[in-house]
Design an enzyme around this catalytic site. Structure first.
Site, PDB file in Angstrom:
ATOM      1  N   CYS A   1      30.788 -21.437  15.712  1.00  0.00           N
ATOM      2  CA  CYS A   1      29.514 -20.704  15.662  1.00  0.00           C
ATOM      3  C   CYS A   1      29.022 -20.396  17.075  1.00  0.00           C
ATOM      4  CB  CYS A   1      28.473 -21.539  14.919  1.00  0.00           C
ATOM      5  SG  CYS A   1      26.804 -20.876  15.077  1.00  0.00           S
TER       6      CYS A   1
ATOM      7  N   CYS B   1      25.565 -22.459  17.794  1.00  0.00           N
ATOM      8  CA  CYS B   1      25.476 -23.923  17.841  1.00  0.00           C
ATOM      9  C   CYS B   1      25.447 -24.433  19.291  1.00  0.00           C
ATOM     10  CB  CYS B   1      26.669 -24.545  17.099  1.00  0.00           C
ATOM     11  SG  CYS B   1      26.418 -24.698  15.321  1.00  0.00           S
TER      12      CYS B   1
ATOM     13  N   HIS C   1      23.255 -26.281  12.282  1.00  0.00           N
ATOM     14  CA  HIS C   1      23.886 -25.067  11.763  1.00  0.00           C
ATOM     15  C   HIS C   1      23.566 -24.834  10.281  1.00  0.00           C
ATOM     16  CE1 HIS C   1      27.029 -21.957  11.738  1.00  0.00           C
ATOM     17  NE2 HIS C   1      27.452 -22.458  10.584  1.00  0.00           N
TER      18      HIS C   1
ATOM     19  N   ASN D   1      16.430 -11.859  10.082  1.00  0.00           N
ATOM     20  CA  ASN D   1      17.257 -11.338   8.990  1.00  0.00           C
ATOM     21  C   ASN D   1      17.971 -12.530   8.412  1.00  0.00           C
ATOM     22  OD1 ASN D   1      16.966  -8.609   8.864  1.00  0.00           O
ATOM     23  ND2 ASN D   1      18.627  -8.177  10.300  1.00  0.00           N
TER      24      ASN D   1
ATOM     25  N   SER E   1      24.682 -11.796  10.395  1.00  0.00           N
ATOM     26  CA  SER E   1      26.083 -12.066  10.705  1.00  0.00           C
ATOM     27  C   SER E   1      26.422 -13.549  10.725  1.00  0.00           C
ATOM     28  CB  SER E   1      26.413 -11.445  12.062  1.00  0.00           C
ATOM     29  OG  SER E   1      25.530 -11.946  13.055  1.00  0.00           O
TER      30      SER E   1
ATOM     31  N   HIS F   1      23.720 -19.703  10.854  1.00  0.00           N
ATOM     32  CA  HIS F   1      22.932 -20.576  11.741  1.00  0.00           C
ATOM     33  C   HIS F   1      21.488 -20.048  11.783  1.00  0.00           C
ATOM     34  CE1 HIS F   1      22.971 -23.537  15.158  1.00  0.00           C
ATOM     35  NE2 HIS F   1      21.746 -23.021  15.193  1.00  0.00           N
TER      36      HIS F   1
ATOM     37  N   HIS G   1      18.390 -18.480  12.755  1.00  0.00           N
ATOM     38  CA  HIS G   1      17.998 -17.764  13.971  1.00  0.00           C
ATOM     39  C   HIS G   1      17.248 -16.496  13.625  1.00  0.00           C
ATOM     40  CE1 HIS G   1      21.519 -15.421  12.755  1.00  0.00           C
ATOM     41  NE2 HIS G   1      21.099 -14.452  13.547  1.00  0.00           N
TER      42      HIS G   1
ATOM     43  N   GLN H   1      15.438 -12.791  15.812  1.00  0.00           N
ATOM     44  CA  GLN H   1      15.571 -11.965  17.005  1.00  0.00           C
ATOM     45  C   GLN H   1      14.202 -11.489  17.468  1.00  0.00           C
ATOM     46  OE1 GLN H   1      18.672  -9.006  17.219  1.00  0.00           O
ATOM     47  NE2 GLN H   1      19.551  -9.684  15.289  1.00  0.00           N
TER      48      GLN H   1
END
Ligand code: H2U
Ligand code: ZN
Length: 353
Positions: A52, A55, A116, A156, A164, A167, A169, A171
């Site tokens: 990943c 990570c 993760h 997202n 994609s 994990h 996250h 933006q």
């Protein structure tokens, strides 16, 4: 309560934030449905994945290596859609029909947790509060850049939304322009504030708290509801109860309130179809353009694609794409179903970091 005839008959509802209409066809919700609503086996993820790129300790594209971070971790996107230092150019031809202009900007990725295998719904209260603090600090930092006029914080979630990597996250894209959606909301909120001297969402929230039927989860700082004009089946709007214009203006207590609502809402979503619920979530805050923004009322939109089960999604095609968005399930019944699954106030010490 809604006028009774609207519960059964086709009608359209106005979104006062965008000035756009949504077609509601409640009679169609009763049509026969052969599909099953079945739990989907959750993907089993490791707490740390050596492959990943988010990570701790792992290498990213372009040769950077993530530090051994313990809470949130922010880095400049290695494939940014916007970059700083773009020359200021404008092209205007054919009498204003062929127009282009340069947009400078900064794109960052925010890891929510070193783990993760978690989602916002599974993180502790302190973990989610840390994410909100990071969004606030990033907004302050990015809006101080002289060529930034808007900071868009978003997440997202899930492969269905084109994410994609599982994990946890999000933006942040900070840009030199005010993009389409916030630009519409700026115009409508400004017009409302100059006509009434109060924020549009403050008045709307007061109405919804009295009506009650579209509320999902709330506390004294933040209310999550299915807006009267929702387009996506289980779309929600999170509204600050005390009008502030942007994330950095939230007090410590208010940030705790937002963390509490975010956790309860994402848990309600996960329980709805017994699946880790996909969505796009975004904060809408005032532009950072040196103008005062008394009209802007901090809020967040959550747009989940799922319609009937973990595997049946809504598509925005055909009439939606060419004429107007349309929904069958009423916002009131969507709110009722989410409310049933989000009723409990979670204990602060459940979940993982
Ligand atoms: P999603 O949230 O849509 O999955 O995107 C993840 C972002 O991470 C994406 O914008 C960035 C991509 O450009 N990324 C990096 O910055 N470095 C990497 O090594 C891989 C992905
Ligand atoms: Zn990872």
């Amino acid at each position: 309560m809604m006028t009774t005839s609207f519960e059964q008959q086709p009608h359209r509802r106005l979104n006062p934030l965008t000035g756009e209409w949504v077609l509601v066809s409640p009679h169609r919700a009763a049509r026969p449905w052969q599909g099953q609503v079945e739990p989907v086996a959750g993907e089993h993820l490791p707490a740390h994945d050596a492959t990943c790129y988010l990570c701790p300790g792992n290498a990213r594209a372009g040769g950077h290596r993530n530090p051994d971070y313990a809470g949130t971790y922010v880095f400049d996107n290695d494939f940014p859609a916007l970059v700083t230092g773009t020359p200021d150019v404008r092209h205007d031809a054919a009498g204003g029909l062929v127009v282009a202009e340069s947009v400078p900007g900064i794109c960052r990725v925010v890891c929510f947790s070193p783990r993760h295998d978690l989602t916002l719904s599974q993180m502790t209260h302190e973990g989610v509060r840390g994410v909100i603090d990071t969004w606030c600090a990033q907004t302050s930092e990015l809006s101080a850049h002289h060529d930034i006029r808007y900071v868009q914080v978003f997440e997202n979630r899930g492969a269905m939304m084109g994410c994609s990597n599982p994990h946890p996250h999000g933006q942040i894209w900070a840009s030199g322009d005010v993009p389409n959606e916030p630009a519409k909301e700026l115009a409508t909120q400004r017009a409302y504030f100059s006509a009434h001297g109060r924020t549009m969402l403050g008045d709307y929230l007061a109405y919804e708290r009295t009506a009650g039927e579209r509320l999902v989860v709330e506390n004294e700082h933040c209310v999550a509801l299915v807006p009267f004009w929702a387009v996506w089946p289980f779309e929600t709007l999170l509204v600050a109860t005390h009008p502030v214009a942007d994330l950095p203006s939230l007090s410590g207590d208010a940030r705790d309130g937002w963390a509490d609502v975010l956790r309860r809402l994402t848990r309600a979503y996960d329980r709805l179809f017994d699946v880790s619920f996909p969505y796009s979530l975004g904060i809408h805050q005032a532009p950072c353009d040196d103008d005062p923004h008394p009209e802007w009322h901090l809020h967040a939109h959550v747009y989940p694609p799922l319609l009937r089960s973990a595997t049946v999604r809504k598509f925005m095609v055909g009439y939606e794409l060419l004429a107007s968005p349309q929904r069958d399930l009423t916002p009131e019944s969507a709110a009722e179903r989410l409310r049933e699954r989000g009723a409990t106030r979670e204990s602060r010490d459940t979940g993982a970091p």
